[in-house]
Design an enzyme around this catalytic site. Structure first.
Site, mmCIF file in Angstrom:
data_model
loop_
_atom_site.group_PDB
_atom_site.id
_atom_site.type_symbol
_atom_site.label_atom_id
_atom_site.label_comp_id
_atom_site.label_asym_id
_atom_site.label_seq_id
_atom_site.Cartn_x
_atom_site.Cartn_y
_atom_site.Cartn_z
ATOM 1 N N ASN A 120 0.832 -1.213 0.000
ATOM 2 C CA ASN A 120 0.000 0.000 0.000
ATOM 3 C C ASN A 120 0.865 1.261 0.000
ATOM 4 O O ASN A 120 0.539 2.253 -0.657
ATOM 5 C CB ASN A 120 -0.940 0.003 1.204
ATOM 6 C CG ASN A 120 -2.262 -0.685 0.883
ATOM 7 O OD1 ASN A 120 -2.452 -1.165 -0.251
ATOM 8 N ND2 ASN A 120 -3.155 -0.748 1.831
ATOM 9 N N PHE A 146 -1.336 2.271 -11.451
ATOM 10 C CA PHE A 146 -1.284 3.248 -10.364
ATOM 11 C C PHE A 146 -0.357 4.401 -10.714
ATOM 12 O O PHE A 146 0.550 4.776 -9.961
ATOM 13 C CB PHE A 146 -0.917 2.565 -9.030
ATOM 14 C CG PHE A 146 -2.149 2.051 -8.362
ATOM 15 C CD1 PHE A 146 -2.858 1.018 -8.936
ATOM 16 C CD2 PHE A 146 -2.646 2.643 -7.211
ATOM 17 C CE1 PHE A 146 -4.039 0.564 -8.377
ATOM 18 C CE2 PHE A 146 -3.831 2.204 -6.649
ATOM 19 C CZ PHE A 146 -4.516 1.162 -7.230
ATOM 20 N N GLY A 148 -3.952 12.971 -10.532
ATOM 21 C CA GLY A 148 -5.295 13.429 -10.176
ATOM 22 C C GLY A 148 -5.272 14.343 -8.974
ATOM 23 O O GLY A 148 -4.265 15.014 -8.707
ATOM 24 N N CYS A 180 -7.707 3.007 3.301
ATOM 25 C CA CYS A 180 -6.509 2.167 3.466
ATOM 26 C C CYS A 180 -5.204 2.933 3.295
ATOM 27 O O CYS A 180 -4.325 2.850 4.150
ATOM 28 C CB CYS A 180 -6.543 1.019 2.471
ATOM 29 S SG CYS A 180 -8.039 0.045 2.636
HETATM 30 C C1 UGA Z 1 -6.192 -0.200 -1.793
HETATM 31 C C2 UGA Z 1 -5.252 -1.168 -2.553
HETATM 32 O O1 UGA Z 1 -5.317 -0.897 -3.947
HETATM 33 C C3 UGA Z 1 -5.652 -2.627 -2.294
HETATM 34 O O2 UGA Z 1 -4.725 -3.500 -2.913
HETATM 35 C C4 UGA Z 1 -5.646 -2.865 -0.773
HETATM 36 O O3 UGA Z 1 -6.017 -4.192 -0.461
HETATM 37 C C5 UGA Z 1 -6.612 -1.912 -0.129
HETATM 38 O O4 UGA Z 1 -6.192 -0.555 -0.403
HETATM 39 C C6 UGA Z 1 -6.618 -2.190 1.349
HETATM 40 O O5 UGA Z 1 -5.576 -2.019 2.006
HETATM 41 O O6 UGA Z 1 -7.626 -2.718 1.872
HETATM 42 P P1 UGA Z 1 -8.594 0.852 -2.263
HETATM 43 O O7 UGA Z 1 -8.296 1.756 -1.107
HETATM 44 O O8 UGA Z 1 -9.914 0.174 -2.297
HETATM 45 O O9 UGA Z 1 -7.476 -0.318 -2.353
HETATM 46 O O10 UGA Z 1 -8.529 1.729 -3.582
HETATM 47 P P2 UGA Z 1 -7.482 1.960 -4.758
HETATM 48 O O11 UGA Z 1 -8.055 1.453 -6.002
HETATM 49 O O12 UGA Z 1 -6.152 1.486 -4.383
HETATM 50 O O13 UGA Z 1 -7.471 3.552 -4.851
HETATM 51 C C7 UGA Z 1 -6.987 4.348 -3.771
HETATM 52 C C8 UGA Z 1 -6.973 5.804 -4.172
HETATM 53 O O14 UGA Z 1 -5.928 6.051 -5.109
HETATM 54 C C9 UGA Z 1 -8.248 6.322 -4.825
HETATM 55 O O15 UGA Z 1 -8.582 7.577 -4.269
HETATM 56 C C10 UGA Z 1 -7.882 6.463 -6.292
HETATM 57 O O16 UGA Z 1 -8.611 7.449 -6.939
HETATM 58 C C11 UGA Z 1 -6.430 6.829 -6.190
HETATM 59 N N1 UGA Z 1 -5.635 6.504 -7.400
HETATM 60 C C12 UGA Z 1 -5.479 5.226 -7.788
HETATM 61 C C13 UGA Z 1 -5.014 7.530 -8.113
HETATM 62 O O17 UGA Z 1 -5.141 8.722 -7.748
HETATM 63 N N2 UGA Z 1 -4.254 7.211 -9.197
HETATM 64 C C14 UGA Z 1 -4.082 5.924 -9.597
HETATM 65 O O18 UGA Z 1 -3.356 5.707 -10.594
HETATM 66 C C15 UGA Z 1 -4.716 4.912 -8.884
#
Ligand code: UGA
Length: 445
Positions: A206, A247, A251, A258
């Site tokens: 993470n 990732f 943005g 998390c």
């Molecule tokens: C995250 C991890 O991706 C999971 O692998 C992990 O299991 C989980 O935390 C956890 O610890 O339970 P999650 O918080 O559901 O999952 O969401 P993500 O898809 O990781 O997105 C997190 C944030 O990053 C969002 O606000 C998203 O908009 C942002 N993000 C994501 C970006 O700004 N840019 C990206 O390229 C990807």
């Protein structure tokens, strides 16, 4: 074929229900235990307390193999006991393990061998403490395995059934083999290691994902100053197989329950152990500043925001969830309200009325943008892809879009008559600057 086992799950939250539902889908019998009566009653009545795609179907399809209860005693015959309780941050940034200790207090006392499996995200060293606590309670029949989850909200069922890896940390190889067998039917690499390393894998994953996002966000900010386009840059960098494309979307910053919690917990853990984790301090700070850059971008086009109406489009921390925890929308909206702007919000599933009392939540995008001086895309919901339309332009007082997720095609937005500002891209101003605007503060300052 999977040998069917009985498993108990502590915690009917998001991780617990996805874990329980998916193990039932694999053929196991699952007993989900929670301490909140309303939650258990709702689940028994077939109602899910949150929005997660595919989960209602999984739970319904396997309802004969899933039972919900308030009574931890019902878990006495389970072969495995999955701990899926929350571990929120404390004021110091450490993880609050009180729900984990409560689950331990409630462990049923039996004779049979049971494996306690930690799914909750915990600081490195927790496994050792839990094993000591089990011994102190005389629970010598209970083994311990760390099996962190890597589920992302919105795709959790898919992530569970098609994981990139399964991490199993155990002191006893037999306990590890038992947990591995629970997943049979799922083809993926298994990382078998010690408990502390398994705990660290989760935190490091993470932290690294957050670092990538903060990194590309800083690259985006420099792109804005030097006339480069971060979308092309991310593509060009991400095609290097050593770096990869994931990732890497610039943005308004990362949110959710998390990343913030786990990055702080790892930084805190390092600090408590005598190491200053400088990189993570920067990752967190970059993310905080990234959310606030939206305000400067609005001021660049509109001047002072007092009395202006701003539409905040998308409230959930990412699409396909109604989760508002640590959502950038909350910081952006609160800052706008503090500047004296009128804030009109829209989201297809998240409800922020309680948290943003000064804002007006609208049912449709068109309602939110009506008479607005700017529309800010905060969450990349599909519904917003068509935002740069004639209908929206006619409804707005000033046709300004701040695209916090680079969702729109900047050229198309300009051709449709909008002033447009993305993240790490060239912006375009109003064709004729509205009279009341007093542009003064540059984003680059
Ligand atoms: C995250 C991890 O991706 C999971 O692998 C992990 O299991 C989980 O935390 C956890 O610890 O339970 P999650 O918080 O559901 O999952 O969401 P993500 O898809 O990781 O997105 C997190 C944030 O990053 C969002 O606000 C998203 O908009 C942002 N993000 C994501 C970006 O700004 N840019 C990206 O390229 C990807």
């Amino acid at each position: 074929m999977t040998e069917s086992q009985t498993m108990g799950v502590f915690g009917a939250g998001w991780v617990g229900l996805v874990t329980g539902g998916c193990f039932a889908e694999l053929g196991h019998h699952v007993i989900v235990r929670d301490v909140v009566p309303d939650r258990i009653a709702a689940l028994q009545a077939g109602r899910l307390p949150f929005h997660e795609p595919d989960l209602p179907e999984v739970l319904a399809r396997n309802h004969e193999r899933i039972r919900y209860t308030l009574d931890a005693g019902e878990l006495v015959d389970a072969d495995a006991l999955f701990v899926c309780v929350q571990t929120p941050p404390t004021y110091s940034g450490d993880a609050d393990l009180s729900f984990v200790w409560s689950a331990l207090d409630d462990l049923p006392r039996g004779e049979r061998r049971q494996i306690l499996v930690m799914k909750s995200t915990v600081p490195v060293g927790t496994g050792e403490k839990v094993r000591a606590a089990l011994e102190a309670r005389g629970l010598t029949n209970v083994g311990y395995v760390s099996n962190p989850e890597f589920l992302a909200e919105g795709t959790a069922v898919r992530d569970f059934m098609n994981p990139d890896r399964i991490v199993i940390g155990a002191a006893d190889p037999q306990d590890a083999a038992f947990v591995e067998a629970l997943y049979s039917g799922i083809e993926t690499p298994i990382v078998q290691t010690d408990v502390a390393s398994a705990e660290m894998i989760k935190l490091a994953a993470n932290a690294f994902l957050s670092t990538r996002i903060s990194f590309i966000n800083e690259i985006a900010n420099v792109c804005e100053l030097v006339g480069a386009d971060v979308e092309s840059v991310a593509q060009g960098v991400g095609l290097d197989h050593r770096l990869g494309p994931h990732f890497f979307r610039a943005g308004v910053g990362w949110g959710g329950s998390c990343f913030g919690k786990d990055v702080s917990a790892l930084k805190q853990l390092a600090g408590n152990s005598g190491y200053h984790f400088q990189l993570l301090a920067a990752v967190i700070e970059v993310n905080e500043l990234q959310k606030r850059r939206v305000i400067a971008k609005l001021e660049k086009h509109l001047g002072k925001l007092r009395g202006k109406t701003i539409a905040v489009l998308g409230l959930a921390f990412k699409p396909n969830t109604d989760d508002l925890r640590d959502a950038p929308s909350l910081v952006i909206s609160s800052r706008l309200l503090a500047e004296g702007a009128a804030v009109r919000t829209w989201d297809p599933v998240a409800d922020a009325r309680e948290r943003l009392r000064g804002a007006t939540q609208c049912d449709t995008v068109l309602d939110a943008v009506r008479d607005a001086d700017a529309a800010v895309i905060v969450t990349e919901w599909d519904e917003l892809r068509g935002l740069a339309s004639e209908e929206v332009r006619a409804a707005m007082a000033r046709p300004l879009i701040i695209d916090g997720r680079n969702l729109l095609d900047p050229g198309a937005a300009r051709r449709a008559g909008f002033a447009y500002e993305g993240v790490g891209r060239q912006s375009s101003a109003f064709e004729t600057l509205p009279e009341t605007a007093e542009p003064e503060e540059r984003v680059s300052s």
